[in-house]
Design a protein around this motif. Structure first.
Motif, PDB file in Angstrom:
ATOM      1  N   UNK A  89      53.150  81.618  60.229  1.00 12.33           N
ATOM      2  CA  UNK A  89      53.913  82.770  60.698  1.00 12.33           C
ATOM      3  C   UNK A  89      54.199  83.686  59.497  1.00 12.33           C
ATOM      4  N   UNK A  90      54.613  84.890  59.806  1.00 13.58           N
ATOM      5  CA  UNK A  90      55.103  85.888  58.851  1.00 13.58           C
ATOM      6  C   UNK A  90      54.004  86.638  58.101  1.00 13.58           C
ATOM      7  N   UNK A  91      52.779  86.172  58.098  1.00 12.60           N
ATOM      8  CA  UNK A  91      51.738  86.898  57.380  1.00 12.60           C
ATOM      9  C   UNK A  91      51.416  88.233  58.035  1.00 12.60           C
ATOM     10  N   UNK A 135      50.859  83.662  65.601  1.00 12.40           N
ATOM     11  CA  UNK A 135      52.013  84.105  64.822  1.00 12.40           C
ATOM     12  C   UNK A 135      53.240  83.339  65.289  1.00 12.40           C
ATOM     13  N   UNK A 136      53.203  82.029  65.096  1.00 14.23           N
ATOM     14  CA  UNK A 136      54.359  81.205  65.450  1.00 14.23           C
ATOM     15  C   UNK A 136      54.267  79.897  64.678  1.00 14.23           C
ATOM     16  N   UNK A 175      52.916  75.553  57.972  1.00 11.24           N
ATOM     17  CA  UNK A 175      53.427  74.201  58.161  1.00 11.24           C
ATOM     18  C   UNK A 175      52.210  73.267  58.270  1.00 11.24           C
ATOM     19  N   UNK A 176      52.343  72.085  57.688  1.00 10.12           N
ATOM     20  CA  UNK A 176      51.236  71.126  57.703  1.00 10.12           C
ATOM     21  C   UNK A 176      51.780  69.725  57.936  1.00 10.12           C
ATOM     22  N   UNK A 177      51.161  68.985  58.868  1.00 11.30           N
ATOM     23  CA  UNK A 177      51.622  67.631  59.180  1.00 11.30           C
ATOM     24  C   UNK A 177      50.501  66.893  59.928  1.00 11.30           C
TER      25      UNK A 177
END
Length: 308
Positions: A89-91, A135-136, A175-177
């Motif tokens: 997000x935010x890019x 975008x989330x 985010x990465x998981x």
């Protein structure tokens, strides 16, 4: 005469003592028995009764991960797949997509330095995976991707590279998981785990755009969310940062494990085990008697049928 009798008595006593010492030196082969109902139901306890338990006793239930025949298996052949979760997000502008790419290296030295990353040979495999362009921060699966072609028995490193040279627009946050590598092995009811988020784990490497902020413009582990995060180029800098696994051998698997039922000083008469799936299982008990004079072992196998 008395002297002769005395000498004979001493001789006999010495022989008896010597025999007694020999008996003490002898380690007995375990001679235990196990009784149980050879049919059972899923999710219902099976009670085992052990008679004359040895000094040490291990139990292999025969279900997935607990098969005696695989106790020494550390390498296996099978289809190897890799998957992970990602979101962004935010890019803005060109930072809205394609700032995260996936690579592998077989000559990276694992040291976690920018120099080592730059000196290694990295091959991009981003096109094999589904990388979020939404975008989330809703996690998207990369898909379960076949990487069997990379499994050659040698160490490999996977790198998740963030790069942005757009210093005008806001950088993306990632985010990465859920990183997981599994192997499908013949006759296994489920894939074997080769690697995950914890084992072998990750290192973050700032290659370009290093800043002093604790979590600015770099990969870092968010202990509140229990995920890896990338803040992007919030400082309006050209930014390259890597999240790299520790060394992975794609053919290496964990050997099956038994359950230790007792040690030397413990008593054992009964124990219970629950099977979660229907099937016919080979149960193995591995017993051993051990003293300072040696060890003797005995392996006993049984079969149990579990139904729904």
């Amino acid at each position: 005469m008395k002297n002769t009798i005395y000498k004979l008595s001493v001789l006999v006593f010495g022989i008896l003592v010597f025999q007694s010492c020999d008996d003490l030196d002898e380690v007995e082969v375990p001679n235990f028995d196990v009784a149980f109902n050879t049919t059972a139901k899923v999710d219902e306890p099976v009670q085992f009764t052990v008679d004359n338990a040895p000094n040490f006793l291990n139990f292999y239930a025969g279900d997935f991960g607990h098969q005696y025949k695989y106790k020494d298996r550390t390498n296996a052949d099978g289809k190897v797949t890799m998957s992970f979760l990602n979101s962004q997000k935010w890019g803005l502008g060109s930072n809205a997509t394609e700032t995260l790419t996936v690579w592998y290296s077989k000559d990276y030295d694992g040291s976690g330095t920018a120099e080592a990353v730059n000196n290694a040979t990295w091959i991009e495999i981003t096109d094999r995976f589904d990388i979020s362009d939404r975008y989330d921060f809703d996690f998207q699966s990369s898909g379960e991707v076949d990487i069997s072609d990379l499994a050659d028995g040698e160490n490999i490193y996977f790198g998740f590279r963030y790069f942005s040279d757009n210093v005008e627009d806001r950088g993306a946050e990632w985010y990465f998981d859920g990183f997981e590598i599994e192997m499908d092995v013949e006759n296994a009811p489920a894939p074997l785990t080769v690697a995950d988020m914890i084992n072998p784990g990750f290192k973050s490497v700032d290659v370009q755009g290093i800043v002093d902020g604790w979590n600015a413009a770099k990969w870092y582990y968010d202990t509140g969310k229990n995920i890896w995060r990338m803040r992007g180029n919030s400082d309006r800098i050209v930014n390259e940062d890597w999240l790299i696994t520790n060394a992975i051998n794609l053919t290496k698997v964990n050997p099956d494990k038994g359950m230790p039922l007792k040690t030397y000083s413990e008593q054992l008469k009964t124990f219970e085990y629950i099977y979660g799936k229907a099937g016919t299982y080979t149960i193995t008990f591995v017993g051993s008697n051990e003293t300072i004079y040696g060890q003797e072992g005995n392996v006993k196998e049984y079969t149990i049928t579990v139904t729904e």
